[in-house]
Design a protein around this motif. Structure first.
Motif, short mmCIF file in Angstrom:
data_model
loop_
_atom_site.label_atom_id
_atom_site.label_comp_id
_atom_site.label_asym_id
_atom_site.label_seq_id
_atom_site.Cartn_x
_atom_site.Cartn_y
_atom_site.Cartn_z
N LYS A 172 0.86 -1.18 0.00
CA LYS A 172 0.00 0.00 0.00
C LYS A 172 0.90 1.24 0.00
O LYS A 172 1.53 1.56 1.00
CB LYS A 172 -0.92 0.00 1.23
N ILE A 173 0.99 1.90 -1.16
CA ILE A 173 1.91 3.01 -1.35
C ILE A 173 1.16 4.33 -1.35
O ILE A 173 0.20 4.52 -2.11
CB ILE A 173 2.69 2.86 -2.67
N ARG A 174 1.59 5.24 -0.49
CA ARG A 174 0.98 6.57 -0.45
C ARG A 174 1.30 7.33 -1.73
O ARG A 174 2.44 7.37 -2.19
CB ARG A 174 1.49 7.35 0.76
N THR A 175 0.29 7.96 -2.30
CA THR A 175 0.47 8.86 -3.43
C THR A 175 -0.30 10.16 -3.17
O THR A 175 -1.10 10.24 -2.24
CB THR A 175 -0.06 8.26 -4.76
N VAL A 176 -0.06 11.14 -3.99
CA VAL A 176 -0.92 12.32 -4.01
C VAL A 176 -2.19 11.95 -4.77
O VAL A 176 -2.31 10.84 -5.31
CB VAL A 176 -0.20 13.51 -4.68
N ALA A 190 1.36 -2.54 -6.98
CA ALA A 190 1.07 -2.10 -5.62
C ALA A 190 -0.29 -1.40 -5.59
O ALA A 190 -0.94 -1.21 -6.61
CB ALA A 190 2.17 -1.17 -5.12
N ALA A 191 -0.71 -1.03 -4.39
CA ALA A 191 -2.01 -0.39 -4.20
C ALA A 191 -1.83 1.09 -3.90
O ALA A 191 -1.35 1.44 -2.82
CB ALA A 191 -2.77 -1.07 -3.07
N PRO A 192 -2.18 1.98 -4.83
CA PRO A 192 -2.06 3.41 -4.56
C PRO A 192 -3.07 3.86 -3.52
O PRO A 192 -4.25 3.50 -3.58
CB PRO A 192 -2.34 4.06 -5.92
N THR A 193 -2.58 4.65 -2.56
CA THR A 193 -3.44 5.10 -1.46
C THR A 193 -3.21 6.59 -1.24
O THR A 193 -2.24 6.98 -0.59
CB THR A 193 -3.11 4.33 -0.16
N VAL A 209 -0.94 2.98 5.28
CA VAL A 209 -0.09 2.79 4.10
C VAL A 209 1.20 2.10 4.56
O VAL A 209 1.55 2.16 5.74
CB VAL A 209 0.24 4.11 3.38
N GLU A 210 1.89 1.47 3.61
CA GLU A 210 3.12 0.74 3.94
C GLU A 210 4.33 1.33 3.22
O GLU A 210 5.45 0.81 3.39
CB GLU A 210 2.96 -0.73 3.55
N GLY A 211 4.13 2.37 2.46
CA GLY A 211 5.24 2.94 1.74
C GLY A 211 4.87 4.27 1.11
O GLY A 211 3.73 4.73 1.18
#
Length: 351
Positions: A172-176, A190-193, A209-211
């Protein structure tokens, strides 16, 4: 690069200049960051240069943090309506208004700092974006220059070392909130969050989130390792472009000689933001490793695998962003020209 010359001239001008006239113009400049950030470094150089080179005719007032506005959309609206004169935004922060600026988030197209800096200083790419932004904003928001804020985006996470694209699977990767960064994360498995920046520390700590995909100065400046972010892969998938905009009416109401001072001030600012992350990242990487962080540099083969895995994002940009196909073609041409120019200079230096 003419960093020393540019900054040296600005510093000398500040020492020698004696204001000979009243302030005719005041520029209110803001950045949603802090005084440890590259954006602030750039603004200090801009203020110093413009006030000295204008012989006191232009005053620059700096507002760092959220004094004038709290987020990218609000700040850009402030620039459009004239309550803010200068603001710096990331491509993700401006994507809702100018989706084509996401071109700077396209992964693995620019190999290193020399290529990225050449693209942003010596091509018509920024001029093209300036024209589009003026048209789309009703002639109110003018792109002045594009610098850097934090070096390069790299993948970092709390769970494991990422050496191959397959290692991204399920994270779970943090994005804007912008579309392209989410598409990239999704394409790599991966899963955009989307998470607001101020909430990222707690979100990492609690596993929401994990990244993330950030530069090392942001990672260490925000103390993300304390929240469990211990794995960092230097894949360098995107140059962290900082887009500096100005209220166009404020710019146009100045006489030509003052416009030139402002333009030259932004050139000095750009060079300062190119240099600042290089210095700050040295200590930041040392601190990350000293704190137990796992710092991994992909092999050329692994880097090529990431680039291949991310290739569908280019097609997505060309198909889903208005004018995206033309912008992508222009960026590729700009990169090719930059590589030719840099390699030619390198060859001369090796003679």
């Amino acid at each position: 690069m003419k960093l020393l010359t540019t900054l040296g001239a600005a510093a000398l001008a500040a020492v020698l200049a004696v204001p000979a006239m009243a302030q005719d113009f005041t520029i209110r400049a803001t950045a949603n960051s802090n005084e440890n950030d590259e954006d602030y470094d750039g603004l200090v150089v801009f203020k110093n240069y413009v006030e000295a080179a204008s012989n006191g005719a232009i005053a620059v007032e700096l507002f760092i943090g959220t004094q004038l506005c709290s987020n990218g959309a609000e700040c850009l609206q402030g620039v459009a309506d004239g309550s803010i004169d200068v603001f710096v935004t990331t491509s993700g922060g401006a994507a809702g208004i100018f989706p084509y600026v996401q071109i700077f988030d396209l992964p693995y197209l620019m190999a290193d700092d020399r290529i990225a800096e050449e693209v942003l200083t010596n091509t018509a790419l920024v001029s093209q974006m300036r024209a589009k932004a003026l048209e789309d904003s009703g002639d109110s928001i003018r792109i002045m220059t594009v610098g850097n804020t934090g070096g390069w985006r790299n993948f970092a996470n709390t769970q494991r070392r990422v050496a191959e694209p397959s290692d991204m699977e399920g994270l779970k990767i943090r994005t804007v909130v912008a579309d392209l960064p989410q598409e990239l994360v999704r394409t790599l498995g991966a899963a955009p969050t989307p998470i607001p920046w101020p909430e990222l520390f707690t979100s990492l700590q609690t596993g929401v989130v994990e990244g993330s995909k950030n530069g090392i100065t942001d990672i260490m400046g925000m103390k993300f390792p304390d929240a469990g972010l211990q794995y960092l892969t230097l894949d360098g998938h995107a140059y962290m472009a900082a887009i500096w905009v100005m209220n166009n009416q404020k710019f146009q109401e100045m006489p030509d000689d003052m416009k030139r001072v402002v333009v030259d001030g932004f050139a000095a600012l750009q060079q300062a933001t190119f240099a600042s992350p290089k210095r700050k990242s040295i200590q930041a990487y040392e601190d990350f490793v000293a704190g137990g962080g796992d710092l991994y540099v992909p092999t050329p083969e692994q880097k090529a695998a990431f680039q291949e895995a991310a290739a569908p994002v280019y097609d997505w940009f060309a198909s889903n962003v208005d004018g995206g196909e033309e912008m992508l073609a222009n960026l590729r041409a700009a990169v090719a020209e930059a590589e030719e120019n840099v390699n030619a200079r390198r060859a001369r230096d090796l003679e």
